[in-house]
Design a protein around this motif. Structure first.
Motif, PDB file in Angstrom:
ATOM      1  N   PRO A  71       0.843  -1.200   0.000  1.00 41.28           N
ATOM      2  CA  PRO A  71       0.000   0.000   0.000  1.00 41.28           C
ATOM      3  C   PRO A  71       0.883   1.257   0.000  1.00 41.28           C
ATOM      4  CG  PRO A  71      -0.608  -1.508   1.778  1.00 41.28           C
ATOM      5  CD  PRO A  71       0.703  -1.958   1.243  1.00 41.28           C
ATOM      6  N   VAL A  72       0.558   2.182  -0.894  1.00 39.27           N
ATOM      7  CA  VAL A  72       1.260   3.463  -0.972  1.00 39.27           C
ATOM      8  C   VAL A  72       0.198   4.546  -0.876  1.00 39.27           C
ATOM      9  CG1 VAL A  72       2.745   4.961  -2.349  1.00 39.27           C
ATOM     10  CG2 VAL A  72       3.052   2.465  -2.462  1.00 39.27           C
ATOM     11  N   PHE A  73       0.231   5.314   0.202  1.00 41.55           N
ATOM     12  CA  PHE A  73      -0.746   6.382   0.415  1.00 41.55           C
ATOM     13  C   PHE A  73      -0.210   7.678  -0.179  1.00 41.55           C
ATOM     14  CE2 PHE A  73      -2.188   3.319   3.476  1.00 41.55           C
ATOM     15  CZ  PHE A  73      -3.560   3.504   3.504  1.00 41.55           C
ATOM     16  N   ILE A  74      -1.081   8.393  -0.906  1.00 45.94           N
ATOM     17  CA  ILE A  74      -0.671   9.653  -1.516  1.00 45.94           C
ATOM     18  C   ILE A  74      -1.526  10.804  -0.978  1.00 45.94           C
ATOM     19  CG2 ILE A  74       0.202   8.572  -3.626  1.00 45.94           C
ATOM     20  CD1 ILE A  74      -2.426   9.588  -5.010  1.00 45.94           C
ATOM     21  N   GLY A  75      -0.925  11.984  -1.004  1.00 50.14           N
ATOM     22  CA  GLY A  75      -1.627  13.189  -0.618  1.00 50.14           C
ATOM     23  C   GLY A  75      -0.937  14.394  -1.233  1.00 50.14           C
ATOM     24  N   GLY A  76      -1.655  15.491  -1.299  1.00 53.89           N
ATOM     25  CA  GLY A  76      -1.104  16.725  -1.829  1.00 53.89           C
ATOM     26  C   GLY A  76      -0.265  17.439  -0.781  1.00 53.89           C
ATOM     27  N   ALA A  77       0.445  18.462  -1.225  1.00 53.70           N
ATOM     28  CA  ALA A  77       1.279  19.249  -0.321  1.00 53.70           C
ATOM     29  C   ALA A  77       0.445  19.751   0.850  1.00 53.70           C
ATOM     30  CB  ALA A  77       1.908  20.417  -1.078  1.00 53.70           C
ATOM     31  N   GLY A  78       0.932  19.548   2.042  1.00 54.66           N
ATOM     32  CA  GLY A  78       0.245  20.033   3.231  1.00 54.66           C
ATOM     33  C   GLY A  78      -0.854  19.132   3.757  1.00 54.66           C
ATOM     34  N   GLU A  79      -1.146  18.039   3.070  1.00 55.46           N
ATOM     35  CA  GLU A  79      -2.196  17.131   3.551  1.00 55.46           C
ATOM     36  C   GLU A  79      -1.608  16.165   4.584  1.00 55.46           C
ATOM     37  OE1 GLU A  79      -5.288  17.219  -0.160  1.00 55.46           O
ATOM     38  OE2 GLU A  79      -3.750  15.663  -0.206  1.00 55.46           O
ATOM     39  N   ASP A  80      -2.385  15.856   5.585  1.00 55.89           N
ATOM     40  CA  ASP A  80      -1.930  15.055   6.716  1.00 55.89           C
ATOM     41  C   ASP A  80      -2.179  13.573   6.474  1.00 55.89           C
ATOM     42  OD1 ASP A  80      -1.171  14.084   9.186  1.00 55.89           O
ATOM     43  OD2 ASP A  80      -2.947  14.845  10.235  1.00 55.89           O
ATOM     44  N   THR A  89       4.212   6.569   2.467  1.00 58.53           N
ATOM     45  CA  THR A  89       3.379   7.714   2.113  1.00 58.53           C
ATOM     46  C   THR A  89       4.157   8.628   1.174  1.00 58.53           C
ATOM     47  OG1 THR A  89       4.093   8.978   4.051  1.00 58.53           O
ATOM     48  CG2 THR A  89       2.067   7.688   4.283  1.00 58.53           C
ATOM     49  N   VAL A  90       3.435   9.227   0.258  1.00 61.09           N
ATOM     50  CA  VAL A  90       3.998  10.158  -0.709  1.00 61.09           C
ATOM     51  C   VAL A  90       3.135  11.411  -0.649  1.00 61.09           C
ATOM     52  CG1 VAL A  90       4.528  10.535  -3.138  1.00 61.09           C
ATOM     53  CG2 VAL A  90       4.783   8.243  -2.163  1.00 61.09           C
ATOM     54  N   VAL A  91       3.732  12.517  -0.221  1.00 59.20           N
ATOM     55  CA  VAL A  91       2.984  13.759  -0.042  1.00 59.20           C
ATOM     56  C   VAL A  91       3.627  14.861  -0.869  1.00 59.20           C
ATOM     57  CG1 VAL A  91       2.203  15.493   1.620  1.00 59.20           C
ATOM     58  CG2 VAL A  91       2.333  13.099   2.300  1.00 59.20           C
ATOM     59  N   GLY A  92       2.810  15.560  -1.643  1.00 53.78           N
ATOM     60  CA  GLY A  92       3.277  16.734  -2.377  1.00 53.78           C
ATOM     61  C   GLY A  92       4.215  16.448  -3.523  1.00 53.78           C
ATOM     62  N   SER A  93       4.109  15.277  -4.139  1.00 56.23           N
ATOM     63  CA  SER A  93       4.977  14.947  -5.273  1.00 56.23           C
ATOM     64  C   SER A  93       4.686  15.841  -6.463  1.00 56.23           C
ATOM     65  CB  SER A  93       4.752  13.503  -5.725  1.00 56.23           C
ATOM     66  OG  SER A  93       5.329  12.616  -4.835  1.00 56.23           O
ATOM     67  N   PRO A  94       5.698  16.123  -7.265  1.00 55.22           N
ATOM     68  CA  PRO A  94       5.427  16.815  -8.533  1.00 55.22           C
ATOM     69  C   PRO A  94       4.479  15.967  -9.392  1.00 55.22           C
ATOM     70  CG  PRO A  94       7.782  16.747  -8.074  1.00 55.22           C
ATOM     71  CD  PRO A  94       7.114  15.861  -7.062  1.00 55.22           C
ATOM     72  N   LEU A  95       3.725  16.625 -10.243  1.00 53.57           N
ATOM     73  CA  LEU A  95       2.715  15.951 -11.052  1.00 53.57           C
ATOM     74  C   LEU A  95       3.300  14.800 -11.871  1.00 53.57           C
ATOM     75  CD1 LEU A  95      -0.211  15.789 -11.953  1.00 53.57           C
ATOM     76  CD2 LEU A  95       0.286  17.531 -13.670  1.00 53.57           C
TER      77      LEU A  95
END
Length: 147
Positions: A71-80, A89-95
């Motif tokens: 499982p790999v969880f993703i979120g946008g910049a600033g998301e908890d 977890t991958v947060v705020g990755s470039p598009l």
């Protein structure tokens, strides 16, 4: 009426030749070779569209135990994503990186959100959880056939 049909109707009204509405397509660089994985997106634009973290954690455990998918969880910049810290977890990755991650996934599971539509455009098997929005109108994938 699916939103894709609704938007296309404006183009038809303006003189575009009427025909089938094609599915969205995206292109991405290949993801780095890794063990099979599933992308989970537990975030949505509104609380009424967001499935509880406990549900996503149960899905993640099942994907790992039964399907042998990381499982790999993703979120946008600033998301908890702290509720999911037991997993990658991958947060705020470039598009571009996000597109590669979605394109290389064995499965996508998430709330009705932008990444769900992106995964569907890559033809990644997609499970979308709908809250307040109507899947017949907003669901990723093909709109219903025109009548």
């Amino acid at each position: 009426m699916h939103t894709a049909e609704h938007l296309a109707s404006a183009m038809f009204y303006l003189g575009a030749e009427q025909g089938e509405i094609p599915r969205a397509k995206l292109f991405a660089d290949p993801a780095p070779a890794k063990a099979p994985y599933a992308v989970l997106h537990p975030i949505a634009s509104a609380a009424s569209k967001t499935w509880p973290a406990e549900g996503f954690l149960a899905v993640a455990a099942r994907l790992e135990e039964v399907w042998r998918l990381e499982p790999v969880f993703i979120g946008g910049a600033g998301e908890d994503l702290t509720p999911f810290r037991a997993y990658r977890t991958v947060v705020g990755s470039p598009l571009g990186q996000l597109k590669s991650l979605l394109a290389g996934a064995a499965l996508f599971a998430g709330n009705d959100s932008g990444p769900a539509h992106m995964a569907a455009a890559f033809r990644t098997p997609t499970l979308v959880i709908f809250g307040a929005s109507d899947p017949d109108v907003w669901g990723p994938g093909e709109p219903p056939p025109r009548s």
